[in-house]
Design a protein around this motif. Structure first.
Motif, PDB file in Angstrom:
ATOM      1  N   TYR B 230       0.402  -1.648  -0.129  1.00  0.00           N
ATOM      2  CA  TYR B 230       0.235  -0.099   0.094  1.00  0.00           C
ATOM      3  C   TYR B 230       0.765   1.055  -0.397  1.00  0.00           C
ATOM      4  O   TYR B 230       1.416   1.320   1.184  1.00  0.00           O
ATOM      5  N   VAL B 231       1.155   1.846  -1.000  1.00  0.00           N
ATOM      6  CA  VAL B 231       1.820   2.766  -1.438  1.00  0.00           C
ATOM      7  C   VAL B 231       1.151   4.266  -0.672  1.00  0.00           C
ATOM      8  O   VAL B 231       0.304   4.551  -0.951  1.00  0.00           O
ATOM      9  N   ASN B 232       2.406   4.957  -0.366  1.00  0.00           N
ATOM     10  CA  ASN B 232       2.046   6.614   0.662  1.00  0.00           C
ATOM     11  C   ASN B 232       1.280   6.915   0.452  1.00  0.00           C
ATOM     12  O   ASN B 232       2.913   7.265  -0.855  1.00  0.00           O
ATOM     13  N   PRO B 233       1.302   7.876  -0.451  1.00  0.00           N
ATOM     14  CA  PRO B 233       0.987   8.785  -0.676  1.00  0.00           C
ATOM     15  C   PRO B 233       2.319  10.034  -0.610  1.00  0.00           C
ATOM     16  O   PRO B 233       2.495  10.250   0.595  1.00  0.00           O
ATOM     17  N   LEU B 234       3.523  10.475  -1.337  1.00  0.00           N
ATOM     18  CA  LEU B 234       3.896  11.546  -1.712  1.00  0.00           C
ATOM     19  C   LEU B 234       5.595  10.967  -0.784  1.00  0.00           C
ATOM     20  O   LEU B 234       6.452  11.089  -0.902  1.00  0.00           O
ATOM     21  N   ALA B 235       4.928   9.886  -0.651  1.00  0.00           N
ATOM     22  CA  ALA B 235       6.187   9.299   0.484  1.00  0.00           C
ATOM     23  C   ALA B 235       6.940   8.213  -0.302  1.00  0.00           C
ATOM     24  O   ALA B 235       6.466   7.011  -0.530  1.00  0.00           O
ATOM     25  N   ARG B 236       9.056   8.104   0.232  1.00  0.00           N
ATOM     26  CA  ARG B 236       9.519   7.817  -1.116  1.00  0.00           C
ATOM     27  C   ARG B 236      10.026   6.147   0.262  1.00  0.00           C
ATOM     28  O   ARG B 236      10.021   6.593   0.820  1.00  0.00           O
ATOM     29  N   GLN B 237       9.004   5.018  -0.202  1.00  0.00           N
ATOM     30  CA  GLN B 237       9.255   3.859   0.561  1.00  0.00           C
ATOM     31  C   GLN B 237      10.246   2.624   0.128  1.00  0.00           C
ATOM     32  O   GLN B 237       9.471   2.241  -0.771  1.00  0.00           O
ATOM     33  N   ILE B 238      10.951   2.137   1.196  1.00  0.00           N
ATOM     34  CA  ILE B 238      11.834   0.455   0.382  1.00  0.00           C
ATOM     35  C   ILE B 238      10.521   0.069   1.147  1.00  0.00           C
ATOM     36  O   ILE B 238      10.882  -0.486   2.488  1.00  0.00           O
ATOM     37  N   TYR B 239       9.866  -1.217   0.406  1.00  0.00           N
ATOM     38  CA  TYR B 239       8.810  -2.037   1.089  1.00  0.00           C
ATOM     39  C   TYR B 239      10.600  -3.198   0.858  1.00  0.00           C
ATOM     40  O   TYR B 239      11.038  -3.778  -0.165  1.00  0.00           O
ATOM     41  N   ARG B 240      10.491  -4.498   1.279  1.00  0.00           N
ATOM     42  CA  ARG B 240      11.235  -5.808   1.541  1.00  0.00           C
ATOM     43  C   ARG B 240      10.299  -7.156   1.578  1.00  0.00           C
ATOM     44  O   ARG B 240      10.005  -6.827   2.264  1.00  0.00           O
ATOM     45  N   ILE B 241      10.766  -7.578   0.337  1.00  0.00           N
ATOM     46  CA  ILE B 241       9.943  -8.721  -0.072  1.00  0.00           C
ATOM     47  C   ILE B 241      10.298 -10.041  -0.359  1.00  0.00           C
ATOM     48  O   ILE B 241      11.401 -10.112  -0.914  1.00  0.00           O
ATOM     49  N   PRO B 242       9.471 -11.381   0.770  1.00  0.00           N
ATOM     50  CA  PRO B 242      10.337 -12.248   0.650  1.00  0.00           C
ATOM     51  C   PRO B 242      10.942 -12.790  -0.449  1.00  0.00           C
ATOM     52  O   PRO B 242       9.704 -12.742  -0.570  1.00  0.00           O
ATOM     53  N   LEU B 243      11.614 -13.977  -0.846  1.00  0.00           N
ATOM     54  CA  LEU B 243      11.469 -14.706  -1.916  1.00  0.00           C
ATOM     55  C   LEU B 243      11.907 -16.438  -1.306  1.00  0.00           C
ATOM     56  O   LEU B 243      13.067 -16.527  -1.250  1.00  0.00           O
ATOM     57  N   PRO B 244      10.832 -16.872  -0.373  1.00  0.00           N
ATOM     58  CA  PRO B 244      11.695 -18.197  -0.755  1.00  0.00           C
ATOM     59  C   PRO B 244      11.794 -19.370  -1.688  1.00  0.00           C
ATOM     60  O   PRO B 244      11.276 -19.169  -2.273  1.00  0.00           O
ATOM     61  N   VAL B 245      12.650 -19.610  -1.414  1.00  0.00           N
ATOM     62  CA  VAL B 245      13.140 -20.128  -2.764  1.00  0.00           C
ATOM     63  C   VAL B 245      11.700 -21.318  -3.416  1.00  0.00           C
ATOM     64  O   VAL B 245      12.219 -21.344  -4.226  1.00  0.00           O
ATOM     65  N   ALA B 246      11.556 -21.774  -2.428  1.00  0.00           N
ATOM     66  CA  ALA B 246      10.351 -22.409  -2.995  1.00  0.00           C
ATOM     67  C   ALA B 246       9.202 -22.321  -3.553  1.00  0.00           C
ATOM     68  O   ALA B 246       8.511 -22.819  -3.806  1.00  0.00           O
ATOM     69  N   ARG B 247       8.719 -20.805  -3.391  1.00  0.00           N
ATOM     70  CA  ARG B 247       7.392 -20.351  -3.853  1.00  0.00           C
ATOM     71  C   ARG B 247       8.610 -20.104  -5.531  1.00  0.00           C
ATOM     72  O   ARG B 247       7.302 -19.252  -6.268  1.00  0.00           O
ATOM     73  N   LEU B 248       9.934 -19.793  -6.194  1.00  0.00           N
ATOM     74  CA  LEU B 248      10.484 -19.382  -7.079  1.00  0.00           C
ATOM     75  C   LEU B 248      10.098 -20.319  -8.308  1.00  0.00           C
ATOM     76  O   LEU B 248      10.467 -19.501  -9.365  1.00  0.00           O
ATOM     77  N   GLY B 249       9.510 -22.028  -7.830  1.00  0.00           N
ATOM     78  CA  GLY B 249       9.602 -22.239  -9.483  1.00  0.00           C
ATOM     79  C   GLY B 249      10.845 -22.697  -9.916  1.00  0.00           C
ATOM     80  O   GLY B 249      12.309 -22.806  -8.754  1.00  0.00           O
ATOM     81  N   THR B 250      10.720 -24.069 -10.648  1.00  0.00           N
ATOM     82  CA  THR B 250      11.937 -24.562 -10.625  1.00  0.00           C
ATOM     83  C   THR B 250      12.764 -24.172 -12.353  1.00  0.00           C
ATOM     84  O   THR B 250      14.123 -23.905 -12.892  1.00  0.00           O
ATOM     85  N   ALA B 251      12.366 -22.897 -13.145  1.00  0.00           N
ATOM     86  CA  ALA B 251      12.572 -22.222 -14.042  1.00  0.00           C
ATOM     87  C   ALA B 251      14.360 -21.729 -13.804  1.00  0.00           C
ATOM     88  O   ALA B 251      14.190 -21.202 -13.120  1.00  0.00           O
ATOM     89  N   PRO B 252      14.937 -21.474 -14.674  1.00  0.00           N
ATOM     90  CA  PRO B 252      15.929 -20.868 -14.445  1.00  0.00           C
ATOM     91  C   PRO B 252      15.944 -19.334 -14.435  1.00  0.00           C
ATOM     92  O   PRO B 252      16.754 -18.861 -13.809  1.00  0.00           O
ATOM     93  N   THR B 253      14.856 -18.764 -14.914  1.00  0.00           N
ATOM     94  CA  THR B 253      14.720 -16.951 -13.952  1.00  0.00           C
ATOM     95  C   THR B 253      13.328 -16.827 -14.061  1.00  0.00           C
ATOM     96  O   THR B 253      12.275 -17.444 -14.133  1.00  0.00           O
ATOM     97  N   VAL B 254      13.254 -15.761 -12.522  1.00  0.00           N
ATOM     98  CA  VAL B 254      12.177 -15.685 -11.999  1.00  0.00           C
ATOM     99  C   VAL B 254      11.000 -14.577 -12.542  1.00  0.00           C
ATOM    100  O   VAL B 254      11.555 -13.563 -12.899  1.00  0.00           O
ATOM    101  N   GLU B 255      10.421 -14.866 -12.806  1.00  0.00           N
ATOM    102  CA  GLU B 255       9.568 -13.408 -13.727  1.00  0.00           C
ATOM    103  C   GLU B 255       8.376 -13.213 -12.881  1.00  0.00           C
ATOM    104  O   GLU B 255       7.553 -13.807 -12.014  1.00  0.00           O
ATOM    105  N   LEU B 256       8.181 -11.607 -12.224  1.00  0.00           N
ATOM    106  CA  LEU B 256       7.431 -11.578 -11.519  1.00  0.00           C
ATOM    107  C   LEU B 256       6.814 -10.119 -11.826  1.00  0.00           C
ATOM    108  O   LEU B 256       7.057  -9.604 -12.734  1.00  0.00           O
ATOM    109  N   ASN B 257       4.987 -10.377 -10.941  1.00  0.00           N
ATOM    110  CA  ASN B 257       4.466  -9.476 -12.375  1.00  0.00           C
ATOM    111  C   ASN B 257       4.010  -8.325 -11.104  1.00  0.00           C
ATOM    112  O   ASN B 257       3.704  -8.946 -10.036  1.00  0.00           O
TER     113      ASN B 257
END
Lengths: 506, 292
Positions: B230-257
């Motif tokens: 949820y992006v705060n208006p006007l505030a530049r903010q850093i978000y950290r999103i965990p990427l558990p390897v088990a959820r990244l699939g098996t393809a050599p490249t991870v595609e995030l939408n």
């Protein structure tokens, strides 16, 4: 007005315009137009106009020659493997002596000189009515936003306007060489912009119809003028024949592709509003000129402006304000008619107030012009266009001599500043990216992709069948930060797990 | 005696000498005002790759004898190299207003990105308090200048993040390498080489247009929702999103939408007076995939 004041003021206006071009000049090989003029001037200076490129001849994909033509160029029909300019050749031909004599920097001197010539020609034309009208017109033209926008770029608009204004100013003169000077200037103007030939016809008709001269004199002046213009026309025809295979062909394509009746209405609306924006509604006063000013002079001016409009009304429709530059050859004449009409009207009320009123109006118009130029980013072009010499310089410094740079936006600047071979990706067969890379390697070249971040999505889409088009490995160089240079050979190494370093240039 | 000197000439000499001293004095720095407090800056790592985020702990104390800080005070953060050249800034509004700070130390942590074009080498973080409207600094003493730095290593491209479809061209503020961004469209893609273990995506986002309702950013792999931001208006903010390897699939490249809702077109947004016809979602200043 003291005798010296007008020349001093005119010199001041010219000096100010010169200062603007020096301070804000963006004399670079950048987009299609400027690359075309600058690269062609280099070729004219070197005497190498149609040199076949062996790569273009050997490349194994369809329509390969087109991909080897940099911005502003296309394959020359008469010579396989050679490129021809899209733009007319007059301007590069005039730049070439400067290039040959003084190098690259000298080549761009031509543009401030043309700016000064435009101001002086406007004064000269206005002074035919009254020196104060001439001076006021010179000030207004020097601060015209589209003049300021174009005089800081290597484009043909200001040179064409300067030579047409010189031609008109000479034509309305009474001296024995007036027709000769007018013809010579018109010939150069035709060379710069061949499509403005109808303006030459207008001036010629004026010379033939001057009622205060005997028929014999009119015919003689008309013949001298026409002879000069014919030299310009023949030169254009010869150049077009050489470059495009036909004296009537141009680099812009077939007449039917670029002119259409359907364009007239939208262009009339656009150019009308742009003209009012740049010149203010006061320009409408020029329509009253035939009823106020000497009839022949005024009709010549109005006809010249109408011819300029007439040439561009059926031309392609553009959305952006800077395309009002097409009307630039008419603007000095319209300015003189406007201020001349105003001066005459004021004079009828009070002879003594004319100079004051004209001075005040021209200063207000000049202030408006400067404001409009500023708001249209005329003085920011140098910064905005600096990406071209900057990226070209980085390619020169950082990529090997045998680099084959696959690019589109920077194809002209890479050729000019780095002297590297280029391949224009959006002219490359969509199925042939991998083949082009392999072909480059087979010719001893090292291929690189040089892409603006705005181009990357289109690049991926065009070559959707190629893994290389995924751009899924780190670039070798990132510049400023919108330009990236990828080394295709690095992709495989990155896929194998190797670390690929990126040079960041800021 | 070659020169004779009368009282008039001596007077001129005296005036000239006085003037020289006065001019020389003008070039000197003003004497430092007495400090109203102290600041400690503690980077949470001793080294970081260019292009990666780093967490910094800030600690402020105000002297009991000093007046309260103004309500509109902010914290300035300047990162300088060994030669003292300013590399980038991270000025910010601290979590608690400086006007409430007392003699007890106020500490907080904040993450900033090291601009990816930064040259390797040692840098120092300088922080203090300033009054935002006019930029005037409140004198604060640096309590640990010798330990407020960290080393910058060359950017690691091991998990290089690719901006795929759905992004507009890169933009920047001239001469400010920490102010480079790309606007997203409604749907955009990021991809990177599949990491061998659990990783973290750090992404710095803002949406600077107040005329548009607060955007939500969903980050997915296929249909797997990794995070809703949820992006705060006007505030530049850093978000950290965990990427558990088990959820990244098996393809050599991870595609995030990256899906942004709502988007807006500046030219069609009332009150902006813009001619920009692009569909815009959020601005992404920095993105990085690394290991926790």
């Amino acid at each position: 007005m003291p005798r010296l004041l007008i020349p001093l003021a005119l010199a001041g206006i010219c000096a100010a315009l010169l200062a603007v071009t020096v301070r804000f000049g963006s004399f670079v090989a950048g987009g299609s137009d400027s690359s075309c003029y600058v690269l062609q001037a280099e070729r004219w200076a070197a005497g190498r106009l149609l040199t076949p490129d062996p790569l273009a001849l050997q490349a194994p994909w369809p329509d390969a020659e087109r991909a080897f033509a940099p911005a502003g160029h296309f394959p020359a029909p008469p010579v396989r493997g050679a490129i021809a300019p899209i733009c007319p050749s007059g301007l590069p031909m005039l730049m070439a002596p400067f290039r040959a004599a003084g190098g690259r920097a000298a080549m761009f001197l031509f543009f401030p000189l043309c700016g000064i010539a435009l101001v002086v020609a406007t004064y000269w034309l206005g002074a035919r009515l009254n020196p104060v009208v001439g001076l006021a017109s010179a000030l207004v033209v020097a601060s015209n936003p589209i003049v300021l926008y174009q005089v800081v770029q290597p484009m043909s608009d200001v040179p064409a306007a300067a030579f047409w204004t010189l031609a008109v100013a000479a034509a309305v003169g009474r001296g024995p060489r007036a027709a000769l000077v007018a013809g010579a200037c018109a010939a150069v103007a035709i060379l710069i912009r061949p499509n403005l030939l109808p303006l030459g016809v207008v001036v010629g008709v004026y010379l033939l119809l001057q009622p205060d001269r005997a028929w014999r004199e009119r015919l003689a002046r008309g013949a001298v003028y026409a002879g000069c213009c014919a030299v310009g026309c023949v030169t254009v025809a010869l150049v077009q024949w050489r470059f495009y295979g036909s004296p009537l062909a141009s680099g812009y394509g077939a007449v039917g592709d670029i002119f259409a009746v359907a364009h007239v209405a939208p262009n009339a609306s656009r150019y009308g509003s742009w003209l009012l924006q740049t010149q203010t509604p006061l320009v409408l006063l020029a329509l009253a000129a035939p009823f106020v000013l000497p009839r022949g002079f005024a009709l010549l001016g109005v006809a010249l402006a109408a011819a300029t409009f007439g040439v561009y009304l059926p031309y392609l429709v553009f959305e952006d304000w800077p395309y009002v530059r097409f009307l630039l050859p008419a603007m000095p004449v319209l300015t003189v008619l406007t201020l001349g009409t105003l001066a005459t009207m004021v004079q009828r009320i009070s002879m003594r107030q004319m100079a004051r009123v004209l001075g005040a109006v021209s200063v207000v118009l000049a202030a408006h012009g400067l404001w409009a130029a500023q708001s249209h980013q005329a003085f920011a072009l140098r910064r905005l266009e600096s990406i071209y010499p900057r990226t070209g310089g980085e390619v020169e410094r950082r990529l090997p001599r045998n680099a084959l740079v696959v690019t589109s936006r920077y194809s002209g600047s890479v050729r000019y500043y780095a002297g590297r071979e280029t391949l224009v990706w959006d002219a490359l067969d969509p199925a042939s990216l991998d083949r082009a890379v392999a072909f480059g390697r087979s010719q001893g070249l090292e291929p690189f992709f040089m892409l603006d971040s705005a181009e990357e999505e289109a690049f991926r889409m065009r070559f959707a069948g190629s893994d290389l088009a995924r751009l899924d490995w780190p670039p070798r160089i990132e510049i400023a930060p919108q330009v990236r240079i990828y080394e295709p050979a690095a992709r495989e190494r990155y896929q194998r797990g190797e670390s690929i370093a990126t040079e960041y240039v800021r | 005696m070659l020169l004779t000197s009368g009282p008039r000439q001596w007077r001129f000499l005296a005036i000239a000498v006085t003037a020289v001293f006065a001019l020389a004095a003008c070039g000197k720095d003003e004497a430092p005002a007495s400090a109203a407090g102290a600041v400690t800056v503690t980077p949470q790592r001793t080294s970081v790759d260019a292009g990666a985020p780093i967490e910094i702990q800030y600690g402020f104390t105000r002297l009991a004898s000093a007046p309260a800080f103004p309500a509109d005070a902010w914290v300035f953060v300047h990162v300088v190299d060994d030669a003292g050249t300013l590399l980038w800034t991270d000025d910010h509004q601290p979590p608690t207003p400086p006007s409430t700070w007392g003699s007890a130390e106020v500490t907080y942590r904040r993450t900033m990105f090291v601009p990816r074009g930064t040259r390797p080498g040692h840098v120092r973080v300088e922080a203090g308090v300033f009054v935002r409207p006019d930029g005037v600094r409140i004198p604060i003493a640096a309590a640990n200048p010798s330990t407020s730095g960290f080393d910058i290593m060359p950017a690691s491209n091991d998990l290089f993040v690719v901006f795929g479809d759905g992004w507009h061209a890169a933009e920047r503020v001239e001469q400010q390498q920490a102010n480079e961004w790309r606007w997203s469209k409604g749907d955009a893609r990021l991809s990177f080489r599949r990491p061998s273990r659990d990783a973290v995506l750090s992404i710095e986002i803002d949406q600077p247009v107040t005329q548009v309702s607060r955007p939500t950013v969903e980050v997915r792999i296929g249909s797997d929702l990794l995070a809703s931001l949820y992006v705060n208006p006007l505030a530049r903010q850093i978000y950290r999103i965990p990427l558990p390897v088990a959820r990244l699939g098996t393809a050599p490249t991870v595609e995030l939408n990256v899906h942004v809702q709502p988007t807006f077109v500046p030219a069609r947004t009332a009150g902006l007076g813009s001619q920009d016809t692009r569909e815009l979602g959020v601005r992404v200043f920095n993105v990085h995939v690394g290991f926790p």
